[in-house]
Every structure is written in C-alpha cells, then in structure tokens.
Design an enzyme around this catalytic site. Structure first.
Site, short mmCIF file in Angstrom:
data_model
loop_
_atom_site.label_atom_id
_atom_site.label_comp_id
_atom_site.label_asym_id
_atom_site.label_seq_id
_atom_site.Cartn_x
_atom_site.Cartn_y
_atom_site.Cartn_z
N GLU A 267 -4.79 -5.48 10.81
CA GLU A 267 -3.78 -4.34 11.06
C GLU A 267 -4.19 -3.84 12.50
O GLU A 267 -4.92 -2.76 12.32
CB GLU A 267 -3.75 -3.34 9.79
CG GLU A 267 -3.68 -3.95 8.32
CD GLU A 267 -3.25 -2.93 7.60
OE1 GLU A 267 -2.15 -3.17 7.01
OE2 GLU A 267 -3.85 -1.99 7.43
N HIS B 256 -9.35 0.95 5.78
CA HIS B 256 -7.85 1.30 6.20
C HIS B 256 -8.15 2.15 7.66
O HIS B 256 -8.87 3.03 7.51
CB HIS B 256 -7.07 1.76 5.35
CG HIS B 256 -5.62 1.60 5.87
ND1 HIS B 256 -5.11 2.84 6.58
CD2 HIS B 256 -4.63 0.67 5.41
CE1 HIS B 256 -4.04 2.43 6.70
NE2 HIS B 256 -3.58 1.24 5.96
N GLY C 49 3.03 -1.34 3.99
CA GLY C 49 2.93 0.22 3.79
C GLY C 49 4.41 0.46 3.57
O GLY C 49 4.93 0.45 2.56
N GLY C 50 5.11 1.14 4.70
CA GLY C 50 6.49 1.68 4.61
C GLY C 50 7.33 0.76 3.71
O GLY C 50 8.06 1.47 2.84
N ASN D 260 0.89 -1.32 -0.06
CA ASN D 260 -0.08 0.21 0.08
C ASN D 260 0.96 1.25 0.02
O ASN D 260 1.53 1.62 0.89
CB ASN D 260 -0.81 0.15 1.22
CG ASN D 260 -1.62 1.30 1.53
OD1 ASN D 260 -1.86 2.03 0.64
ND2 ASN D 260 -2.12 1.41 2.62
N TRP D 261 0.82 1.89 -1.16
CA TRP D 261 1.98 3.05 -1.15
C TRP D 261 1.23 4.45 -0.47
O TRP D 261 1.86 5.11 -0.53
CB TRP D 261 2.20 3.38 -2.75
CG TRP D 261 2.93 2.42 -3.37
CD1 TRP D 261 3.86 1.61 -2.86
CD2 TRP D 261 3.46 2.43 -4.61
NE1 TRP D 261 4.31 0.75 -3.79
CE2 TRP D 261 4.37 1.39 -4.90
CE3 TRP D 261 2.99 3.25 -5.99
CZ2 TRP D 261 5.04 1.13 -6.17
CZ3 TRP D 261 3.48 2.97 -7.26
CH2 TRP D 261 4.55 2.10 -7.41
N LYS D 262 -0.04 4.29 -0.36
CA LYS D 262 -0.59 5.48 0.74
C LYS D 262 -0.19 6.74 -0.64
O LYS D 262 -0.57 6.63 -1.58
CB LYS D 262 0.20 5.54 2.15
CG LYS D 262 -0.18 4.36 2.69
CD LYS D 262 0.24 4.67 4.31
CE LYS D 262 0.16 2.93 4.88
NZ LYS D 262 0.46 3.26 6.40
N GLU E 177 -6.36 4.56 8.33
CA GLU E 177 -6.31 5.93 8.08
C GLU E 177 -7.78 6.64 7.64
O GLU E 177 -7.95 7.79 8.24
CB GLU E 177 -5.07 6.19 7.26
CG GLU E 177 -3.80 5.83 7.93
CD GLU E 177 -2.82 5.41 6.92
OE1 GLU E 177 -2.81 5.68 5.74
OE2 GLU E 177 -1.70 4.88 7.40
N GLY F 246 3.04 1.88 10.84
CA GLY F 246 4.08 2.87 10.71
C GLY F 246 4.85 3.14 11.75
O GLY F 246 5.52 3.96 11.98
N SER G 253 4.24 -2.80 10.18
CA SER G 253 5.37 -2.86 10.13
C SER G 253 6.13 -4.35 9.74
O SER G 253 6.84 -4.65 10.47
CB SER G 253 5.77 -2.53 11.84
OG SER G 253 5.57 -1.09 12.24
P1 PGA Z 1 3.07 -0.24 7.69
O1 PGA Z 1 1.73 0.17 7.19
O2 PGA Z 1 3.61 -1.38 6.86
O3 PGA Z 1 3.83 1.13 7.23
O4 PGA Z 1 3.15 -0.37 9.19
C1 PGA Z 1 0.85 -0.84 7.01
C2 PGA Z 1 -0.49 -0.43 6.53
O5 PGA Z 1 -0.97 0.58 6.63
O6 PGA Z 1 -1.14 -1.18 5.67
#
Ligand code: PGA
Length: 245
Positions: free
Chosen positions: A161, A92, A221-222, A5-7, A94, A167, A200
């Site tokens: 998650e 998600h 994500g990251g 997920n590149w956000k 966010e 993150g 993470s």
């Molecule tokens: P992260 O994000 O790997 O940076 O912790 C995961 C996500 O939000 O799907």
C-alpha cells in the site's frame, strides 16, 4: 483475496444495513476469490451474525501480541478468535504514522496472531517523499524483512500500500504496483504468497489491477464503505493480460 478495511467507520446498525445490501450482490461471486471485511472491533459481533451463511469472512483491524494483561485499548487474538475472526491487519500506514508503530511491534503483532491461528495481513508501503528520493525498494524491503521475522509465509497475506495512494484517489499504476508486488514475492521467497495491492482501489480500476501477475488481491478502504462499489470490486472480472494491454 478482496478485503475491505472500514477503518473507523460503521456503527453496528450501519454494519447490519451494509450486510443486507452487500450479501445478495456477492452471493454468486466466483469461488476463486475470498471476500473479507474488516469492521471496527465494536461491529465484529453484529457483522458476524449478519454474514452467517455467506462465505464472507471477517478481519480485525489490529491485534496485540500478549494474550491478556494491562494493555488499555488493545485486543487479543483469543478475543478475536472467539468472534470467528480469521484475519488481522497489522502494520497499516495509519497506526505506523499516528501511533508511531515500529516494525518490531508490527512483527510482534504478526507473530502472535499467527501463533494463535489468525492470518496476519501485513501492510507495507513507501511515502511520497521516500518514492521521490528513490527509496521505495529499500523502505519496503526493510518493512518486509523486519515485519516478517519468524513468520510462516504460507499463513500470511502481504498488502503493498503506497502511502501516497491511500485515500488520495491517486492509484499506483498497475504496472508499477505489480513490479513492487513481484519484488516483495522475491524478498519473502515464497512463490505462493498472497499479495494484495491497496491504495484508491475502485470499481473502475479493479479489473486491470487483478489482471496483473503478482497481484493476488486488494485491500480497499474508501470504496469498501459503499456496498455497491465493494460488491463490484469483489465481483471483479477476470481479464486476460492480452485484453488488458
Ligand atoms: P483507500 O485505503 O482504498 O481509501 O485508499 C486503502 C487502505 O488504507 O487500506
């Protein structure tokens, strides 16, 4: 299923560069896994072209429940399907946090995407505070039950998650992640459900996570922003439970 997920990262030019560095590294990835990237809407088309001829698929980061209309800033399933998108992330943490998305709205997004032929990736997870208060099971069960009302579990991915692990560099212990994923499988009541862990995920913990019985994939994500690290994750090594212990 290994999904990145590149956000809100990556321009079209960066997406192209990424694909050029990433594809050769996953060209020989074992066929037992699918690899998916979720770019921002603006980079979908460019990335789709750059991925042509590979097995890497595209997810969107959101979808609206209406087919069209006065919904500024939203995107429909049809628009995504036209670009060859196969999956869509819904629920998600966010958008749940920043845009106060409710389980009902998330359910509408999931239903509409499934009806149109997209596979929803429904994200669920508890906050730090909810975990400390012993509310993890209750919160996730509610998110699962309300988010999945009327949903066909055979065309679905659920991503567990824990919010405190997203993150933050704090990964949920693989044993605990596996326990919650197992609970989700029971609550959904569909043994073949694809369940991902997210929060993470890194090259250093992917092999251990993927060795767990109820973890069928990861949402990253990251670490998906760097082609080398995401390629290592996508090329995770299958370790037997005995070797992992
Ligand atoms: P992260 O994000 O790997 O940076 O912790 C995961 C996500 O939000 O799907």
């Amino acid at each position: 299923m290994i999904a990145g997920n590149w956000k809100m990262h990556m321009t079209c030019a960066q997406a192209k560069q990424y694909a050029a560095a990433f594809l050769p590294q996953v060209a020989n990835a074992p066929k037992d896994r699918s690899i998916v990237l979720a770019p921002p809407f603006t980079a979908i088309s460019t990335l789709q072209e750059a991925l042509a001829g590979s097995d890497v698929q595209i997810a969107s980061q959101n979808v609206h429940w209406e087919a069209s209309g006065a919904f500024t800033g939203e995107i429909s399933a049809e628009m995504l399907l036209e670009l060859g998108v196969g999956y869509t992330i819904v629920g998600h943490s966010e958008p749940r946090k920043y845009f106060s998305e409710s389980d009902e709205q998330i359910n509408q997004r999931a239903r509409a995407s499934q009806a149109a032929g997209l596979i929803p990736i429904l994200c669920v997870g508890e906050s730090d505070e909810q975990r400390s208060n012993g509310e993890t099971e209750r919160v996730i069960r509610r998110q699962v039950e309300q988010g999945l009302e009327g949903i066909d579990p055979s065309k679905l991915v659920v991503a567990y998650e824990p919010i405190w692990a997203i993150g933050t560099g704090k990964t949920c212990e693989s044993e605990e992640a596996n326990r919650v994923c197992g609970l989700i499988r029971n609550w959904v009541g569909y043994p073949n459900l694809t369940i991902q862990y997210g929060g993470s995920v890194k090259p250093g913990n992917i092999d251990e996570l993927m060795a767990k019985s109820d973890i069928d994939g990861v949402l990253v994500g990251g670490a998906s922003l760097e082609p080398d690290s995401f390629a290592r994750i996508a090329n995770y090594e299958v370790v037997t439970a005995a070797a992992a212990a």
